[in-house]
Design a protein around this motif. Structure first.
Motif, PDB file in Angstrom:
ATOM      1  N   ALA A 100       0.824  -1.211   0.000  1.00 45.82           N
ATOM      2  CA  ALA A 100       0.000   0.000   0.000  1.00 45.82           C
ATOM      3  C   ALA A 100       0.854   1.256   0.000  1.00 45.82           C
ATOM      4  CB  ALA A 100      -0.923  -0.008   1.208  1.00 45.82           C
ATOM      5  N   GLY A 101       2.187   1.080   0.025  1.00 44.20           N
ATOM      6  CA  GLY A 101       3.075   2.237   0.041  1.00 44.20           C
ATOM      7  C   GLY A 101       3.231   2.851   1.420  1.00 44.20           C
ATOM      8  N   ARG A 131       5.958  -6.207  -2.210  1.00 45.19           N
ATOM      9  CA  ARG A 131       6.186  -5.563  -3.496  1.00 45.19           C
ATOM     10  C   ARG A 131       5.381  -4.283  -3.462  1.00 45.19           C
ATOM     11  NH1 ARG A 131       3.527  -5.717  -8.448  1.00 45.19           N
ATOM     12  NH2 ARG A 131       2.044  -7.201  -7.618  1.00 45.19           N
ATOM     13  N   ARG A 132       6.068  -3.177  -3.584  1.00 46.46           N
ATOM     14  CA  ARG A 132       5.355  -1.918  -3.456  1.00 46.46           C
ATOM     15  C   ARG A 132       4.634  -1.590  -4.754  1.00 46.46           C
ATOM     16  NH1 ARG A 132       8.298   2.737  -0.450  1.00 46.46           N
ATOM     17  NH2 ARG A 132       7.930   1.174   1.134  1.00 46.46           N
ATOM     18  N   THR A 133       3.358  -1.254  -4.603  1.00 44.14           N
ATOM     19  CA  THR A 133       2.609  -0.813  -5.773  1.00 44.14           C
ATOM     20  C   THR A 133       2.903   0.663  -5.973  1.00 44.14           C
ATOM     21  OG1 THR A 133       0.862  -2.314  -5.158  1.00 44.14           O
ATOM     22  CG2 THR A 133       0.316  -0.645  -6.777  1.00 44.14           C
ATOM     23  N   PRO A 134       3.474   1.025  -7.091  1.00 41.28           N
ATOM     24  CA  PRO A 134       3.726   2.449  -7.274  1.00 41.28           C
ATOM     25  C   PRO A 134       2.390   3.191  -7.344  1.00 41.28           C
ATOM     26  CG  PRO A 134       4.419   1.151  -9.194  1.00 41.28           C
ATOM     27  CD  PRO A 134       3.768   0.211  -8.251  1.00 41.28           C
ATOM     28  N   LEU A 135       2.251   4.212  -6.525  1.00 44.40           N
ATOM     29  CA  LEU A 135       1.010   4.963  -6.541  1.00 44.40           C
ATOM     30  C   LEU A 135       0.983   5.845  -7.778  1.00 44.40           C
ATOM     31  CD1 LEU A 135       0.855   6.080  -2.820  1.00 44.40           C
ATOM     32  CD2 LEU A 135      -0.380   4.231  -3.906  1.00 44.40           C
ATOM     33  N   THR A 136      -0.163   5.927  -8.386  1.00 43.00           N
ATOM     34  CA  THR A 136      -0.281   6.818  -9.531  1.00 43.00           C
ATOM     35  C   THR A 136      -0.206   8.253  -9.031  1.00 43.00           C
ATOM     36  OG1 THR A 136      -2.652   6.752  -9.281  1.00 43.00           O
ATOM     37  CG2 THR A 136      -1.700   5.209 -10.839  1.00 43.00           C
ATOM     38  N   VAL A 159      -8.315  -1.874  -1.665  1.00 42.97           N
ATOM     39  CA  VAL A 159      -9.386  -1.127  -2.318  1.00 42.97           C
ATOM     40  C   VAL A 159      -9.405   0.304  -1.771  1.00 42.97           C
ATOM     41  CG1 VAL A 159     -11.868  -1.039  -2.778  1.00 42.97           C
ATOM     42  CG2 VAL A 159     -10.742  -3.246  -2.450  1.00 42.97           C
ATOM     43  N   PRO A 160      -8.986   1.296  -2.574  1.00 36.81           N
ATOM     44  CA  PRO A 160      -9.105   2.680  -2.111  1.00 36.81           C
ATOM     45  C   PRO A 160     -10.554   3.142  -2.260  1.00 36.81           C
ATOM     46  CG  PRO A 160      -7.579   2.462  -3.988  1.00 36.81           C
ATOM     47  CD  PRO A 160      -8.381   1.203  -3.905  1.00 36.81           C
ATOM     48  N   GLY A 357     -11.272   1.232  -8.521  1.00 34.68           N
ATOM     49  CA  GLY A 357     -10.524   0.025  -8.871  1.00 34.68           C
ATOM     50  C   GLY A 357      -9.543  -0.283  -7.762  1.00 34.68           C
ATOM     51  N   TYR A 358      -8.859  -1.406  -7.882  1.00 32.75           N
ATOM     52  CA  TYR A 358      -7.874  -1.779  -6.866  1.00 32.75           C
ATOM     53  C   TYR A 358      -6.675  -0.825  -6.934  1.00 32.75           C
ATOM     54  CZ  TYR A 358     -10.607  -6.057  -6.713  1.00 32.75           C
ATOM     55  OH  TYR A 358     -11.634  -6.944  -6.600  1.00 32.75           O
ATOM     56  N   LEU A 359      -5.934  -0.759  -5.822  1.00 34.47           N
ATOM     57  CA  LEU A 359      -4.745   0.090  -5.798  1.00 34.47           C
ATOM     58  C   LEU A 359      -3.764  -0.364  -6.878  1.00 34.47           C
ATOM     59  CD1 LEU A 359      -3.344   2.404  -4.275  1.00 34.47           C
ATOM     60  CD2 LEU A 359      -2.254   0.680  -2.853  1.00 34.47           C
ATOM     61  N   ASP A 360      -3.671  -1.678  -7.027  1.00 35.97           N
ATOM     62  CA  ASP A 360      -2.820  -2.233  -8.075  1.00 35.97           C
ATOM     63  C   ASP A 360      -3.695  -2.477  -9.314  1.00 35.97           C
ATOM     64  OD1 ASP A 360      -1.270  -3.668  -9.768  1.00 35.97           O
ATOM     65  OD2 ASP A 360      -0.693  -5.212  -8.309  1.00 35.97           O
ATOM     66  N   PRO A 361      -3.566  -1.622 -10.332  1.00 32.63           N
ATOM     67  CA  PRO A 361      -4.498  -1.710 -11.473  1.00 32.63           C
ATOM     68  C   PRO A 361      -4.433  -3.057 -12.187  1.00 32.63           C
ATOM     69  CG  PRO A 361      -3.027   0.205 -11.659  1.00 32.63           C
ATOM     70  CD  PRO A 361      -2.548  -0.597 -10.489  1.00 32.63           C
ATOM     71  N   GLU A 362      -3.333  -3.786 -11.998  1.00 33.90           N
ATOM     72  CA  GLU A 362      -3.245  -5.095 -12.653  1.00 33.90           C
ATOM     73  C   GLU A 362      -4.313  -6.058 -12.150  1.00 33.90           C
ATOM     74  OE1 GLU A 362       0.518  -7.041 -12.652  1.00 33.90           O
ATOM     75  OE2 GLU A 362       1.556  -5.211 -13.277  1.00 33.90           O
TER      76      GLU A 362
END
Lengths: 511, 85
Positions: A100-101, A131-136, A159-160, A357-362
């Motif tokens: 989540a960063g 694994r850090r999800t890079p925040l947009t 989920v944000p 959408g999920y924090l990780d768009p994948e």
């Protein structure tokens, strides 16, 4: 809630009705003014930590006024917050923080005594498996609340929640269930569940009082009955209503909860046998079946009519009903085509409350999708739930399209639990099946084949699971064998045979 | 020491029949491992109360008293002492 509208409404309640009850936890009553003061204390604490405002913060802890105050302080400061699932193993929690960063984890404890503590833990930059999800760019530094889907294993999906969606939800829930000054709302679900948007955050935005059920009192039916005596709104998983109804039916004085005006079943299929008992226990309440998920919040609502005797005679769970106003829903057939009229297929929804959408768009792929042909444009969510819609448009839930089951209200993916067990180096293969459970909906049973001569026992295996799973995903029963697990003619592990043999009293499976 | 074995036997029979009394260490965390959940805790408390004649409904209980076999033993011994004293 981290929205300007929520903060403004809460501040208005603090100013206009400072002495009305905001929260109660056992004998401890916290007024709106006191909660606001606790939030100021938490704000000072946050400032001492000297955190960068652009870093999201993970806030964990037990369900208490202190934890709520810390969240209010974060929202007030425009800080992005992750509320992790309760009971997450330490390693899994740190991994979640990292994804989540979050560079820091604040753990808050409080309780009926009124003494609270908070401690700050750094999240290492190299948690194994993290694994850090890079925040947009538009997300980093933006205030918001992040929940994690209650899914069983790492990685839970983050989920944000969107501010405008949360505001719309609070407006809908307050109107639908009469949540405002004078209302008393039982908060049974953990704070990290989306259910808290209704029972905690809608209440605090609306001047209602929240009756907090702490984690340690959540399964004591008698204590829950005492607590619920003053509630006007009760929302919870069917297990809550089972505990209340069973405790009320125990020998002794006749119990009734006449103050309850709205009883809302959610999170799992309500056993039909329970409806009559709930109607008797809460004679003046409207009964509802409410359907939703973290990603979209609530989407379907059904009001359950009928007298106790009539309800007691029903032999199937109540329907989830019809879409809430503003919700677009469709039933998808094979190949993703939208079915008309009476139909059975996967439920797809778009709600005014949903996450982008999920924090990780994948992770969005296959879940959040563009409008299927024939529906109004927009972003839709495939629920993974199979439903039947009758000719009148009434929708019933039939089951999951995949291997997700609910264990005590928490969605657990049995395949993910298997994956964790198989990671143990003394395990050769494993199958996890869900067995019906009177109280919890389902319980998990694991059949595990260990290496020949391995000393692995059930206790060690549970410890292994505990490090990587939420507690509800740790199998209740474990069967350790040295022989291969039974397989189907196509070579897949025969989970049905494992399920049946265990249900029939552990008859060895013929091979 | 017999109380320890007694407690272990109950926990294994009730919550982890897939395991053995010997495999259950005194400091094994029953909660974090999911062996005893919140419903199980109520059953465990009821059993301890009945087995050792401790009026559990009159005592201020903290869950940590039941987190490990050693903690349960200490709780039982403490309750016996306060009943005598």
């Amino acid at each position: 809630m981290p929205t300007e509208s929520f903060l403004a409404r809460f501040a208005e309640k603090v100013q206009r009705t400072p002495d009305s009850t905001a929260l109660s936890l056992r004998d401890r009553v916290v007024t709106y003014r006191q909660l606001s003061e606790l939030a100021k204390v938490a704000s000072d604490r946050l400032r001492e930590y000297e955190l960068s405002i652009s870093d999201p913060l993970c806030v964990a802890g037990n369900k208490s006024p202190e934890l709520l105050a810390m969240l209010l302080a974060c929202f007030g400061a425009g800080r992005r917050v992750l509320l992790p699932p309760a009971g997450l193993g330490r390693t899994a929690l740190l991994r979640l923080c990292e994804r989540a960063g979050c560079r820091r984890l604040v753990t808050v404890t409080g309780g009926p005594s009124g003494r609270g503590t908070a401690s700050l833990t750094p999240v290492g930059p190299a948690t194994p498996g993290g694994r850090r999800t890079p925040l947009t760019p538009q997300d980093s530094g933006r205030p918001g609340l992040m929940l994690a889907t209650s899914g069983s294993t790492g990685p839970p999906k983050i989920v944000p929640l969107d501010g405008p969606g949360v505001d719309r939800f609070i407006a809908w829930a307050a109107g639908q269930f009469g949540i405002g000054p004078g209302a008393t709302v039982l908060s049974y679900a953990p704070l990290c569940f989306d259910l808290s948007l209704l029972d905690v955050w809608t209440s605090l935005a609306s001047g209602a009082a929240v009756l907090v059920v702490a984690e340690d009192g959540a399964t004591d039916g008698r204590r829950l009955l005492d607590l619920a005596a003053t509630a006007t709104v009760v929302q919870g998983v069917p297990m809550l209503f089972r505990l209340l109804a069973d405790a009320a039916a125990a020998p002794g004085p006749h119990w009734s909860l006449p103050a309850v005006r709205h009883a809302v079943f959610t999170g799992d299929a309500m056993p039909s046998g329970l409806l009559g008992a709930v109607r008797r226990l809460m004679p003046r309440a409207e009964l509802y079946n409410l359907y939703g998920c973290t990603e979209t919040n609530d989407s379907f609502l059904h009001r359950i009519d009928g007298a106790a005797a009539e309800l007691a005679g029903l032999d199937e769970p109540p329907p989830i009903g019809r879409p809430i106003p503003g919700v677009t829903a469709a039933v998808l057939g094979a190949g993703g085509t939208v079915l008309a009229g009476e139909a059975t297929g996967e439920l797809v929804v778009r709600t005014p409350f949903q996450s982008r959408g999920y924090l990780d768009p994948e992770l969005d792929r296959g879940r959040f999708c563009p409008a299927p042909a024939g529906l109004p444009a927009g972003r839709y969510y495939r629920t993974g739930d199979v439903v039947h819609r009758d000719a009148d448009g009434l929708v019933r839930l039939l089951g999951r399209a995949d291997s997700q089951v609910k264990v005590r209200g928490v969605r657990v993916n049995t395949q993910e639990v298997e994956a964790v067990i198989v990671q143990h180096r003394e395990v050769l293969e494993a199958a996890v099946v869900a067995l019906p459970d009177e109280l919890g909906g389902h319980r998990l049973h694991a059949a595990v084949r260990r290496r020949p001569g391995a000393a692995l026992g059930g206790l060690q295996l549970r410890q292994h699971c505990a490090a990587l799973l939420v507690r509800t995903a740790i199998p209740t029963s474990i069967e350790l064998v040295e022989e291969p697990l039974p397989r189907t003619s196509t070579g897949k592990i025969d989970r049905n045979r494992i399920r049946l043999s265990w249900l029939k009293g552990k008859v060895p499976c013929p091979r | 020491m017999s109380a320890v074995n007694d407690i272990k036997r109950f926990i294994v029979a009730e919550f982890a029949p897939d395991s053995t009394v010997e495999a259950l260490d005194g400091d094994f965390d029953l909660f974090d491992s999911g062996v005893v959940d919140s419903l199980g805790l109520l059953r465990l408390i009821a059993w301890v109360g009945a087995r050792y004649r401790i009026p559990v409904e009159e005592i201020e209980l903290v869950p940590d008293d039941f987190r490990t076999v050693d903690a349960i033993r200490a709780f039982v011994e403490g309750a016996a002492r306060s009943a005598v004293g």
